[in-house]
Design a protein around this motif. Structure first.
Motif, short mmCIF file in Angstrom:
data_model
loop_
_atom_site.label_atom_id
_atom_site.label_comp_id
_atom_site.label_asym_id
_atom_site.label_seq_id
_atom_site.Cartn_x
_atom_site.Cartn_y
_atom_site.Cartn_z
N HIS A 116 0.82 -1.25 -0.05
CA HIS A 116 -0.19 -0.13 0.28
C HIS A 116 0.41 0.98 0.06
O HIS A 116 0.66 2.36 -0.93
CB HIS A 116 -1.01 -0.07 1.30
N SER A 120 -0.02 3.92 -2.77
CA SER A 120 0.29 5.28 -2.61
C SER A 120 1.25 6.77 -3.18
O SER A 120 0.81 7.41 -3.52
CB SER A 120 0.28 5.73 -0.78
N VAL A 151 -5.17 11.33 -4.85
CA VAL A 151 -4.85 11.33 -3.96
C VAL A 151 -5.26 11.07 -2.18
O VAL A 151 -5.16 10.34 -1.65
CB VAL A 151 -3.35 12.21 -3.09
N THR A 152 -6.10 12.00 -2.50
CA THR A 152 -7.71 12.16 -1.68
C THR A 152 -8.89 10.89 -1.80
O THR A 152 -8.75 10.05 -0.75
CB THR A 152 -8.64 13.67 -2.21
N TYR A 155 -6.76 8.00 -0.50
CA TYR A 155 -6.92 8.59 1.25
C TYR A 155 -7.66 7.76 1.46
O TYR A 155 -7.94 7.33 3.21
CB TYR A 155 -6.05 9.56 1.83
N CYS A 156 -9.26 8.52 1.57
CA CYS A 156 -10.10 7.72 1.68
C CYS A 156 -10.83 6.41 1.56
O CYS A 156 -11.49 5.98 2.51
CB CYS A 156 -11.36 8.93 0.97
N HIS A 158 -8.37 3.90 2.00
CA HIS A 158 -7.48 3.48 3.37
C HIS A 158 -8.03 4.03 4.64
O HIS A 158 -8.25 3.15 6.02
CB HIS A 158 -6.00 3.45 3.59
N TRP A 159 -8.54 4.60 4.66
CA TRP A 159 -10.27 5.67 5.53
C TRP A 159 -11.26 4.48 5.69
O TRP A 159 -11.61 4.70 7.80
CB TRP A 159 -10.34 7.27 5.68
N TYR A 162 -10.07 1.68 7.24
CA TYR A 162 -9.30 1.93 9.22
C TYR A 162 -10.71 1.87 10.36
O TYR A 162 -10.61 0.89 10.90
CB TYR A 162 -8.42 2.99 9.16
#
Length: 357
Positions: A116, A120, A151-152, A155-156, A158-159, A162
């Motif tokens: 991951h 990224s 990139v957002t 990120y989201c 993987h958010w 999470y």
């Protein structure tokens, strides 16, 4: 002091990878990926496969950046092909590193983190490569939006992982997006990066805004968990119909003014909002957002048409819905134009005929 605490390291040992996918293309690619991993030596470390793919992807993307450092210049077609090939290699190696880990019994939390982490970084370079390939630097703010959005979204994703504990891939996700990027590069190979000029003069350039409308319209209706189109057919068609009307009006203006037609359009922000809402598992109720987007695109098309009409009226000194009375011409000129001038003309013709006889 290290980056990870002792508690974090202990919890890392308990981590179990969890993934759910409904990707359309992953099942089609599995035969290729399974064949490819069988060609790898059992002594080849999975992380080495991952980093090799990343390096290839970065190098091929930097080639495009070298020829177009501000994403405005036309890049060589071979460089676009190289970038597409580099992304395909990265995609393939990224898909088999986990298979190689399970094949060799070397699966570990480090492998997931390494994978991951490379993804990224790859997202950044893939975004830059696309910007160079389509010359998006000619619209720097759209370029900024595209790169930041990429990139957002990563990120989201993987958010979400999470929060839920499971990495989820939709029907149209990473694999499909990567093939989309490869297709963009290959179009640049065939037609040249000038084809993507945001103010294209190509005969094919008006096709691109149409694709920007049709593709979201189909995908949003297809993927909607609330059956957005079937439950709201009138509002749905009105929304995308107004977007189409906006773009069509711009095409007519481009034709009549013998000018170039830009690909970007503010009305596309509406379908974009619906698409992003679905990507994030619909935090906003789809029906509510559809009505908001419908109001926005109606306002946008009315605003555009109003501004265009007013600007043309001002330039031609005419009124839109009324006729401005014109001052009648001077009597002398009128008689000359409608009377004496015409009479003398016919008299001249008569005299000429008489002489001929």
């Amino acid at each position: 002091m290290g980056q990870l605490s002792e508690t974090q390291l202990r919890r890392l040992e308990e981590h179990k990878y969890s993934c759910a996918s409904t990707s359309l293309m992953d099942p089609l690619m599995q035969k290729w990926w399974c064949w490819l991993v069988d060609q790898c030596s059992l002594t080849l470390a999975p992380n080495l496969i991952t980093i090799t793919g990343l390096i290839i992807n970065i190098i091929t993307s930097l080639v495009l950046c070298y020829y177009s450092p501000d994403a405005k210049q036309e890049v060589p077609r071979w460089a676009c092909f190289l970038c597409a090939l580099g992304l395909f290699i990265y995609q393939s190696l990224d898909a088999i590193d986990g298979k190689q880990a399970r094949r060799t019994g070397t699966s570990s939390p480090l492998g997931e983190l390494f994978d991951h982490g490379c993804d990224s970084l790859s997202t950044v370079f893939v975004s830059l490569g696309v910007c160079c390939s389509v010359r998006l630097g000619t619209l720097p703010y759209w370029m900024f939006f595209q790169c930041m959005m990429a990139v957002t979204l990563f990120y989201c994703a993987h958010w979400q992982t999470y929060v839920s504990g499971t990495l989820r891939f939709g029907m149209v996700d990473v694999t499909e997006a990567q093939f989309g990027v490869m297709a963009i590069h290959l179009i640049s190979v065939i037609f040249g990066s000038e084809f993507w000029s945001l103010k294209g003069t190509s005969v094919l350039s008006p096709v691109v805004p149409l694709i920007y409308i049709l593709a979201p319209a189909v995908l949003i209706a297809w993927k909607s968990p609330e059956n957005l189109y079937l439950q709201n057919p009138i509002v749905y068609l009105l929304t995308f119909g107004c977007v189409s009307a906006r773009v069509t009006n711009r095409l007519v203006v481009a034709h009549m003014t013998k000018s170039e037609m830009a690909y970007s359009d503010s009305s596309l922000l509406g379908p974009g909002a619906l698409f992003l809402n679905q990507y994030f598992n619909c935090p906003i109720p789809e029906r509510t957002l559809l009505y908001v987007v419908c109001a926005y695109v109606i306002y946008d098309v009315v605003k555009y048409c109003r501004q265009v009409c007013l600007e043309i009226c001002q330039h031609l000194n005419i009124m839109l819905f009324t006729i401005v009375p014109r001052c009648p011409p001077a009597s002398g000129h009128a008689s000359e134009k409608n009377g004496s001038s015409s009479t003398s003309k016919y008299m001249t013709r008569s005299i000429s005929k008489a002489k001929s006889h």
